[in-house]
Scaffold this motif. Sequence first.
Motif, short mmCIF file in Angstrom:
data_model
loop_
_atom_site.label_atom_id
_atom_site.label_comp_id
_atom_site.label_asym_id
_atom_site.label_seq_id
_atom_site.Cartn_x
_atom_site.Cartn_y
_atom_site.Cartn_z
N GLY A 151 0.81 -1.21 0.00
CA GLY A 151 0.00 0.00 0.00
C GLY A 151 0.84 1.26 0.00
O GLY A 151 2.08 1.21 0.04
N THR A 152 0.17 2.36 -0.01
CA THR A 152 0.87 3.65 -0.07
C THR A 152 1.62 3.96 1.22
O THR A 152 2.53 4.78 1.22
N GLU A 153 1.25 3.28 2.31
CA GLU A 153 1.93 3.52 3.59
C GLU A 153 3.24 2.75 3.71
O GLU A 153 4.02 2.97 4.63
N ALA A 154 3.49 1.81 2.80
CA ALA A 154 4.72 1.01 2.86
C ALA A 154 5.85 1.75 2.16
O ALA A 154 5.66 2.43 1.16
N ASP A 155 7.04 1.60 2.71
CA ASP A 155 8.24 2.22 2.14
C ASP A 155 9.24 1.14 1.76
O ASP A 155 9.34 0.11 2.43
N GLU A 156 10.00 1.41 0.71
CA GLU A 156 11.14 0.57 0.36
C GLU A 156 12.19 0.85 1.43
O GLU A 156 12.50 2.00 1.71
N ALA A 157 12.70 -0.20 2.06
CA ALA A 157 13.60 0.00 3.21
C ALA A 157 14.86 -0.83 3.07
O ALA A 157 14.84 -1.95 2.56
N ASP A 158 15.96 -0.28 3.58
CA ASP A 158 17.20 -1.04 3.64
C ASP A 158 17.28 -1.75 5.00
O ASP A 158 16.40 -1.62 5.85
N GLU A 159 18.37 -2.48 5.20
CA GLU A 159 18.52 -3.27 6.42
C GLU A 159 18.50 -2.42 7.68
O GLU A 159 17.87 -2.79 8.68
N ASP A 160 19.15 -1.27 7.66
CA ASP A 160 19.19 -0.40 8.84
C ASP A 160 17.80 0.09 9.22
O ASP A 160 17.44 0.13 10.40
N ALA A 161 17.00 0.47 8.24
CA ALA A 161 15.65 0.95 8.51
C ALA A 161 14.77 -0.17 9.08
O ALA A 161 13.96 0.07 9.99
N VAL A 162 14.94 -1.38 8.56
CA VAL A 162 14.17 -2.52 9.06
C VAL A 162 14.54 -2.81 10.51
O VAL A 162 13.67 -2.97 11.37
N VAL A 163 15.82 -2.84 10.82
CA VAL A 163 16.26 -3.10 12.19
C VAL A 163 15.74 -2.01 13.13
O VAL A 163 15.24 -2.30 14.22
N ASP A 164 15.85 -0.76 12.72
CA ASP A 164 15.35 0.34 13.55
C ASP A 164 13.86 0.17 13.84
O ASP A 164 13.42 0.31 14.98
N SER A 165 13.09 -0.13 12.83
CA SER A 165 11.65 -0.28 12.99
C SER A 165 11.32 -1.47 13.89
O SER A 165 10.46 -1.37 14.77
N LEU A 166 11.99 -2.59 13.69
CA LEU A 166 11.71 -3.78 14.50
C LEU A 166 12.07 -3.57 15.96
O LEU A 166 11.39 -4.10 16.84
N THR A 167 13.09 -2.80 16.24
CA THR A 167 13.46 -2.55 17.64
C THR A 167 12.46 -1.63 18.34
O THR A 167 12.33 -1.65 19.55
N ARG A 168 11.72 -0.84 17.56
CA ARG A 168 10.69 0.04 18.12
C ARG A 168 9.32 -0.59 18.14
O ARG A 168 8.40 -0.10 18.79
N ALA A 169 9.15 -1.72 17.46
CA ALA A 169 7.84 -2.37 17.32
C ALA A 169 7.38 -2.99 18.63
O ALA A 169 8.18 -3.42 19.46
N THR A 170 6.07 -3.05 18.78
CA THR A 170 5.47 -3.85 19.84
C THR A 170 5.20 -5.24 19.29
O THR A 170 5.46 -6.25 19.94
N VAL A 171 4.69 -5.28 18.05
CA VAL A 171 4.40 -6.52 17.33
C VAL A 171 4.89 -6.38 15.90
O VAL A 171 4.77 -5.29 15.32
N ALA A 172 5.44 -7.47 15.35
CA ALA A 172 5.90 -7.41 13.96
C ALA A 172 5.64 -8.74 13.26
O ALA A 172 5.69 -9.80 13.88
N ASN A 173 5.36 -8.65 11.96
CA ASN A 173 5.25 -9.81 11.07
C ASN A 173 6.29 -9.63 9.99
O ASN A 173 6.35 -8.58 9.34
N ILE A 174 7.10 -10.66 9.79
CA ILE A 174 8.24 -10.58 8.88
C ILE A 174 8.18 -11.76 7.91
O ILE A 174 8.08 -12.90 8.34
N VAL A 175 8.24 -11.46 6.60
CA VAL A 175 8.13 -12.51 5.58
C VAL A 175 9.25 -12.36 4.55
O VAL A 175 9.52 -11.25 4.08
N GLY A 176 9.87 -13.48 4.20
CA GLY A 176 10.87 -13.50 3.13
C GLY A 176 12.25 -13.85 3.66
O GLY A 176 12.59 -13.58 4.81
N GLU A 177 13.03 -14.46 2.79
CA GLU A 177 14.40 -14.87 3.16
C GLU A 177 15.22 -13.68 3.66
O GLU A 177 15.87 -13.75 4.69
N ARG A 178 15.21 -12.59 2.89
CA ARG A 178 16.04 -11.44 3.24
C ARG A 178 15.54 -10.76 4.51
O ARG A 178 16.32 -10.48 5.42
N ALA A 179 14.24 -10.47 4.58
CA ALA A 179 13.68 -9.76 5.73
C ALA A 179 13.89 -10.54 7.02
O ALA A 179 14.33 -9.99 8.04
N VAL A 180 13.59 -11.83 7.00
CA VAL A 180 13.79 -12.66 8.18
C VAL A 180 15.27 -12.76 8.51
O VAL A 180 15.67 -12.67 9.67
#
Length: 100
Positions: free
Chosen positions: A42-71
């Motif tokens: 959707g329009t709320e999703a952003d293309e993210a690099d590894e640093d952005a993903v790690v930052d977001s996951l450390t701030r998350a209360t709950v997360a769902n992660i799918v894919g070889e790279r993301a996991v």
Amino acid sequence: MLLRERQTPEGLLVSVCDDDCLGETYENGEVSLEVTEEFYGGTEADEADEDAVVDSLTRATVANIVGERAVGVAVEAGIVDEETVLDVGETRHAQLLWMR
């Protein structure tokens, strides 16, 4: 990777998936995982690099992660334990819940 954050009454909900997983459905026996545009894209999703993903996951209360790279990023950062990762069809899936 596609990264989406939503603020909920319970805290920050984060969804992350590899770009090529979006729109796919993965199955393993009775387990089915649908990577929908509505939840992961959707329009709320952003293309993210590894640093952005790690930052977001450390701030998350709950997360769902799918894919070889993301996991893989979540495991390498020590956010997700490799032993808790599910192999669903041709991809990997992890869920995260921080108890704070």
